[in-house]
Design a protein around this motif. Structure first.
Motif, short mmCIF file in Angstrom:
data_model
loop_
_atom_site.label_atom_id
_atom_site.label_comp_id
_atom_site.label_asym_id
_atom_site.label_seq_id
_atom_site.Cartn_x
_atom_site.Cartn_y
_atom_site.Cartn_z
N LEU A 75 28.30 19.66 -5.61
CA LEU A 75 27.83 20.75 -4.74
C LEU A 75 28.05 20.43 -3.26
O LEU A 75 27.75 21.26 -2.40
N GLY A 76 28.53 19.22 -2.98
CA GLY A 76 28.80 18.84 -1.59
C GLY A 76 27.53 18.65 -0.77
O GLY A 76 27.54 18.85 0.45
N LEU A 77 26.45 18.25 -1.41
CA LEU A 77 25.18 18.06 -0.69
C LEU A 77 25.30 16.84 0.22
O LEU A 77 25.77 15.78 -0.20
N ARG A 78 24.84 16.98 1.46
CA ARG A 78 24.99 15.88 2.42
C ARG A 78 23.81 14.94 2.39
O ARG A 78 23.90 13.80 2.81
N GLY A 79 22.72 15.40 1.89
CA GLY A 79 21.53 14.55 1.75
C GLY A 79 20.63 15.24 0.75
O GLY A 79 20.64 16.47 0.64
N TYR A 80 19.91 14.46 -0.01
CA TYR A 80 19.07 15.10 -1.03
C TYR A 80 17.93 14.16 -1.37
O TYR A 80 17.95 12.96 -1.05
N ARG A 81 16.92 14.73 -2.02
CA ARG A 81 15.77 13.94 -2.44
C ARG A 81 15.55 14.15 -3.94
O ARG A 81 15.62 15.28 -4.43
N LEU A 82 15.30 13.05 -4.64
CA LEU A 82 14.95 13.10 -6.06
C LEU A 82 13.47 12.81 -6.19
O LEU A 82 12.96 11.85 -5.60
N VAL A 83 12.79 13.65 -6.97
CA VAL A 83 11.33 13.52 -7.13
C VAL A 83 10.99 13.61 -8.61
O VAL A 83 11.52 14.48 -9.32
N ILE A 84 10.11 12.73 -9.07
CA ILE A 84 9.56 12.85 -10.42
C ILE A 84 8.04 12.87 -10.29
O ILE A 84 7.41 11.82 -10.07
N ASN A 85 7.45 14.05 -10.37
CA ASN A 85 5.98 14.14 -10.37
C ASN A 85 5.47 13.64 -11.72
O ASN A 85 5.97 14.05 -12.77
N THR A 86 4.49 12.77 -11.67
CA THR A 86 3.99 12.14 -12.90
C THR A 86 2.48 12.27 -12.96
O THR A 86 1.77 11.63 -12.18
N GLY A 87 2.03 13.16 -13.85
CA GLY A 87 0.60 13.41 -13.99
C GLY A 87 0.17 14.61 -13.15
O GLY A 87 0.76 14.89 -12.10
#
Ligand code: AMP
Ligand code: ZN
Length: 112
Positions: A75-87
């Motif tokens: 997608l050509g993303l220049r910056g991104y954040r990965l999040v895993i909400n747990t609980g």
């Protein structure tokens, strides 16, 4: 898993805007996007949360991250954040493990 929305999407029983599908991972656009790009990367296997991850799932967890990276590149993303909400206390509302891929706006730190 009965009544799990993400199992239903993986089985094709619930519609979703799918951006990636492989034998063990599916990715689709979040129905309530929190950023211009908001994609969920989901194992086909029903794991409730990170708390449910066993030794046999370690490779699968790596594949989720690698899939997120591939989607970001495609997608050509220049910056991104990965999040895993747990609980529930951390904001998890769907109890089938998923990685949020967020991009397209300034992302603040610390998160809310
Ligand atoms: P979490 O709160 O971390 O469990 O994230 C669950 C996410 O799933 C939320 O961002 C929801 O907007 C999203 N969501 C719930 N149902 C669907 C659905 N049927 N299709 C796409 N995204 C969904
Ligand atoms: Zn599920």
């Amino acid at each position: 898993m009965n009544n799990c929305p993400f199992c239903k999407i993986a089985a094709g029983e619930l519609p979703a805007a799918i951006v990636h599908r492989s034998p063990d991972v599916i990715a689709f656009r979040d129905i309530h996007p929190q950023a211009p790009t908001h994609i969920l990367i989901v194992p086909i296997k029903h794991l409730v949360s990170v708390d449910d991850v066993q030794a046999e799932d370690v490779q699968l967890m790596g594949r989720l991250i690698a899939t997120a990276k591939d989607i970001a590149r495609d997608l050509g993303l220049r910056g991104y954040r990965l999040v895993i909400n747990t609980g529930r206390e951390a904001g998890q509302s769907v109890f089938h493990l998923h990685v949020h891929l967020l991009s397209g706006r300034a992302l603040h730190w610390p998160p809310g």
